[in-house]
Structure formats: C-alpha cells, structure tokens
Design a protein around this motif. Sequence first.
Motif, PDB file in Angstrom:
ATOM      1  N   LEU A 192       0.817  -1.211   0.000  1.00  0.00           N
ATOM      2  CA  LEU A 192       0.000   0.000   0.000  1.00  0.00           C
ATOM      3  C   LEU A 192       0.854   1.266   0.000  1.00  0.00           C
ATOM      4  N   ASP A 193       2.004   1.222   0.662  1.00  0.00           N
ATOM      5  CA  ASP A 193       2.870   2.404   0.710  1.00  0.00           C
ATOM      6  C   ASP A 193       3.389   2.791  -0.674  1.00  0.00           C
ATOM      7  N   GLN A 194       3.368   1.852  -1.613  1.00  0.00           N
ATOM      8  CA  GLN A 194       3.878   2.125  -2.956  1.00  0.00           C
ATOM      9  C   GLN A 194       2.769   2.561  -3.920  1.00  0.00           C
ATOM     10  N   PHE A 195       1.527   2.566  -3.441  1.00  0.00           N
ATOM     11  CA  PHE A 195       0.413   2.901  -4.327  1.00  0.00           C
ATOM     12  C   PHE A 195       0.368   4.398  -4.604  1.00  0.00           C
ATOM     13  N   ASP A 196       0.295   4.754  -5.872  1.00  0.00           N
ATOM     14  CA  ASP A 196       0.200   6.152  -6.297  1.00  0.00           C
ATOM     15  C   ASP A 196      -1.083   6.325  -7.099  1.00  0.00           C
ATOM     16  N   PRO A 197      -2.075   7.012  -6.562  1.00  0.00           N
ATOM     17  CA  PRO A 197      -3.354   7.159  -7.282  1.00  0.00           C
ATOM     18  C   PRO A 197      -3.206   7.867  -8.622  1.00  0.00           C
ATOM     19  N   PHE A 198      -2.162   8.699  -8.763  1.00  0.00           N
ATOM     20  CA  PHE A 198      -1.982   9.422 -10.021  1.00  0.00           C
ATOM     21  C   PHE A 198      -1.321   8.559 -11.095  1.00  0.00           C
ATOM     22  N   ALA A 199      -0.828   7.377 -10.681  1.00  0.00           N
ATOM     23  CA  ALA A 199      -0.202   6.471 -11.650  1.00  0.00           C
ATOM     24  C   ALA A 199      -1.130   5.330 -12.062  1.00  0.00           C
ATOM     25  N   VAL A 200      -2.370   5.369 -11.598  1.00  0.00           N
ATOM     26  CA  VAL A 200      -3.334   4.320 -11.935  1.00  0.00           C
ATOM     27  C   VAL A 200      -3.656   4.367 -13.427  1.00  0.00           C
ATOM     28  N   PRO A 201      -3.821   3.211 -14.064  1.00  0.00           N
ATOM     29  CA  PRO A 201      -4.142   3.209 -15.498  1.00  0.00           C
ATOM     30  C   PRO A 201      -5.415   3.991 -15.814  1.00  0.00           C
ATOM     31  N   THR A 202      -5.417   4.638 -16.949  1.00  0.00           N
ATOM     32  CA  THR A 202      -6.594   5.344 -17.446  1.00  0.00           C
ATOM     33  C   THR A 202      -7.016   4.698 -18.768  1.00  0.00           C
ATOM     34  N   ILE A 203      -8.192   5.053 -19.227  1.00  0.00           N
ATOM     35  CA  ILE A 203      -8.661   4.539 -20.508  1.00  0.00           C
ATOM     36  C   ILE A 203      -7.670   4.892 -21.620  1.00  0.00           C
ATOM     37  N   THR A 204      -7.196   6.120 -21.603  1.00  0.00           N
ATOM     38  CA  THR A 204      -6.265   6.563 -22.642  1.00  0.00           C
ATOM     39  C   THR A 204      -4.966   5.771 -22.605  1.00  0.00           C
ATOM     40  N   SER A 205      -4.391   5.609 -21.403  1.00  0.00           N
ATOM     41  CA  SER A 205      -3.117   4.897 -21.293  1.00  0.00           C
ATOM     42  C   SER A 205      -3.271   3.428 -21.672  1.00  0.00           C
ATOM     43  N   LEU A 206      -4.403   2.805 -21.320  1.00  0.00           N
ATOM     44  CA  LEU A 206      -4.620   1.401 -21.664  1.00  0.00           C
ATOM     45  C   LEU A 206      -4.761   1.215 -23.171  1.00  0.00           C
ATOM     46  N   CYS A 207      -5.446   2.140 -23.823  1.00  0.00           N
ATOM     47  CA  CYS A 207      -5.585   2.061 -25.279  1.00  0.00           C
ATOM     48  C   CYS A 207      -4.214   2.184 -25.957  1.00  0.00           C
ATOM     49  N   GLN A 208      -3.388   3.094 -25.446  1.00  0.00           N
ATOM     50  CA  GLN A 208      -2.046   3.262 -26.009  1.00  0.00           C
ATOM     51  C   GLN A 208      -1.206   2.004 -25.806  1.00  0.00           C
ATOM     52  N   GLU A 209      -1.315   1.401 -24.620  1.00  0.00           N
ATOM     53  CA  GLU A 209      -0.554   0.185 -24.340  1.00  0.00           C
ATOM     54  C   GLU A 209      -1.009  -0.970 -25.224  1.00  0.00           C
ATOM     55  N   LEU A 210      -2.303  -1.083 -25.453  1.00  0.00           N
ATOM     56  CA  LEU A 210      -2.827  -2.150 -26.316  1.00  0.00           C
ATOM     57  C   LEU A 210      -2.402  -1.940 -27.773  1.00  0.00           C
ATOM     58  N   ASP A 211      -2.421  -0.685 -28.213  1.00  0.00           N
ATOM     59  CA  ASP A 211      -1.987  -0.396 -29.575  1.00  0.00           C
ATOM     60  C   ASP A 211      -0.514  -0.751 -29.758  1.00  0.00           C
ATOM     61  N   ALA A 212       0.289  -0.401 -28.751  1.00  0.00           N
ATOM     62  CA  ALA A 212       1.723  -0.704 -28.833  1.00  0.00           C
ATOM     63  C   ALA A 212       1.962  -2.203 -28.828  1.00  0.00           C
ATOM     64  N   ALA A 213       1.199  -2.914 -27.977  1.00  0.00           N
ATOM     65  CA  ALA A 213       1.351  -4.369 -27.911  1.00  0.00           C
ATOM     66  C   ALA A 213       0.918  -5.028 -29.214  1.00  0.00           C
ATOM     67  N   SER A 214      -0.133  -4.507 -29.846  1.00  0.00           N
ATOM     68  CA  SER A 214      -0.600  -5.060 -31.127  1.00  0.00           C
ATOM     69  C   SER A 214       0.436  -4.862 -32.217  1.00  0.00           C
ATOM     70  N   SER A 215       1.071  -3.687 -32.218  1.00  0.00           N
ATOM     71  CA  SER A 215       2.101  -3.416 -33.228  1.00  0.00           C
ATOM     72  C   SER A 215       3.284  -4.345 -33.057  1.00  0.00           C
ATOM     73  N   ASP A 216       3.707  -4.562 -31.822  1.00  0.00           N
ATOM     74  CA  ASP A 216       4.826  -5.465 -31.558  1.00  0.00           C
ATOM     75  C   ASP A 216       4.467  -6.893 -31.948  1.00  0.00           C
ATOM     76  N   GLY A 217       3.220  -7.292 -31.662  1.00  0.00           N
ATOM     77  CA  GLY A 217       2.779  -8.641 -31.973  1.00  0.00           C
ATOM     78  C   GLY A 217       2.756  -8.910 -33.466  1.00  0.00           C
ATOM     79  N   GLU A 218       2.339  -7.906 -34.246  1.00  0.00           N
ATOM     80  CA  GLU A 218       2.279  -8.071 -35.693  1.00  0.00           C
ATOM     81  C   GLU A 218       3.674  -8.268 -36.270  1.00  0.00           C
ATOM     82  N   GLN A 219       4.657  -7.531 -35.712  1.00  0.00           N
ATOM     83  CA  GLN A 219       6.026  -7.668 -36.206  1.00  0.00           C
ATOM     84  C   GLN A 219       6.596  -9.045 -35.872  1.00  0.00           C
ATOM     85  N   GLU A 220       6.264  -9.576 -34.680  1.00  0.00           N
ATOM     86  CA  GLU A 220       6.770 -10.877 -34.265  1.00  0.00           C
ATOM     87  C   GLU A 220       6.133 -12.003 -35.064  1.00  0.00           C
ATOM     88  N   ASP A 221       4.874 -11.813 -35.494  1.00  0.00           N
ATOM     89  CA  ASP A 221       4.155 -12.874 -36.200  1.00  0.00           C
ATOM     90  C   ASP A 221       4.625 -13.071 -37.638  1.00  0.00           C
TER      91      ASP A 221
END
Length: 271
Positions: A192-221
Amino acid sequence: EDLGVRHRLWVYSGRRGVHCWVCDDAVRKWSPALRAAAVEYLSLVKGKWDPGRVNGVLEGVNEILERVNEILERVNEILEGQMGSWKGKSAPRRVNGVLEAQSREALQAEFPKKKDSVQRWELLRARVERSRQGGRAAAQGPCYADWEVMLQFCFPRLDINVSKGLGHLLKSPFSVHPKTGRVSVPLDLQRLDQFDPFAVPTITSLCQELDAASSDGEQEDVGETEPKRRTRDYKKTSLAPYVRVFEQFVEGMESARRGEKIRQSDLQGDF
C-alpha cells in the motif's frame, strides 16, 4: 476485524475515495438494519467539521477509540500530508475549535517558532498531555483535543447509504471514473505504501498500451507458421498486477468456502 468479517477487498475509487467490498457469505445476507448498525459503529466522524461534537464522544473514551488512536499515531506521514495547513502562522480552524481560549492563545504565540507541521503537532500533543495530567482533568474531565484533531484530519468519512441500502448501485472494480478517467483498481495492502493514485491506469493509457502491444505482436508474427497461444489483452498492459490482486482475493474466498463445506460435511458425518 471487530465485526468478524474476513473477506475484504479494498478498491480505489478512481478519484479520492476507497471502497471496501465485504464478501463474507453471512454479511451479504445482513438486513438493512444490521448494515446500518455496522456502519454506525465505525462512523467516528460524521459530516462536516463541527467543533465539540466529536469531543463529546471522546469524553467517554472507549476501546475502539483507543485502538484507532494507536493506528493513527503509527501513520506519521499523515502529519506532512493531511496537516499541511499547519505551515501558516496560526493553527488551522480545526485545531482552534477544540482548544480552550488559554491554550489556543499560548499555541498561537508558539506556533511561529516551529519550522514545520510536525513540530507544531508535537507542541500541541505536549500541551494537551499536560492538560490531561493537570488541573483540567480534575475539574472538567480529561482533555482529548489531540485525539479529536487526529480523527478530524485522518479518520475516513463513511457513506452509510451505500452500505445499508440493498438496492443501492455499487461501483464495480475495474470500472472507469467518469471525471478522472482512472480505472477503479483493487489495492494490494501488502504494498500500500507504494500505491500512487496518479499512476493508476486510465482509458487513454490502456488504449495506447494495447496499440503498442498489437504493433509489436504483428512484427513478431511475420514469418511464423506455428500457431501461438494468444495472451489475454489485459496482461499486456499496466492493469495486469491489479487483476492479479483481484484473482488472489477470489481464490482466497473459494478456498475458505471449500474449507467450510468440508467442515460442515465432517460435522454431519459425526452424527
């Protein structure tokens, strides 16, 4: 702990609050009256600041207040955060409201000599402790101004309507706060001492992470012919550790439920 509940999932609201999901089988069957009584028992501070209201409760100090006081005293960081308003030349209104005029004037004269809120808090504690041990204790009863200030600054305000109303809408874990866009994530109490409410994932950040993961996956495939097991999308994002906290909570409930069924089966077999 006082009410005997075991399965408690703490969830960040996505803004500035926290939810406690109590999932014990017996508790989920409580009536609204029982639910209201439980929240009433835990509501040491209610509504807006009202000097004297909490102090009236503290005149008859009971066991729960003593234990709450011990918990709050261990959270030293609160002094810098919640009591930031002590950095001015005078004590904040919440402090003045619980002190007698004589003590208030003395503190106002000594506060400017202290460099930070921690030193001013220690000054208040020392003066109140002298009052408890001195003449005021004999004439008017003990002074618990320091306890009252800690409760007013640090003790959570509970939403009684959410807890007592069986038909009240509940905000689900992993929902999104409409104003901040942050995801309502389960909390790992061990970290709990390491929890930062301002670093919690947001809709925007999750979409960016998924897009980045999809791009990496396409290159590996490219060039691969063997079928590969698809990784769940959330595991590619910063939401993964929070999902694991939730899974561990559910696993703990399932284990306890299996243990209870075995115990009941053994009791029935004894007869």
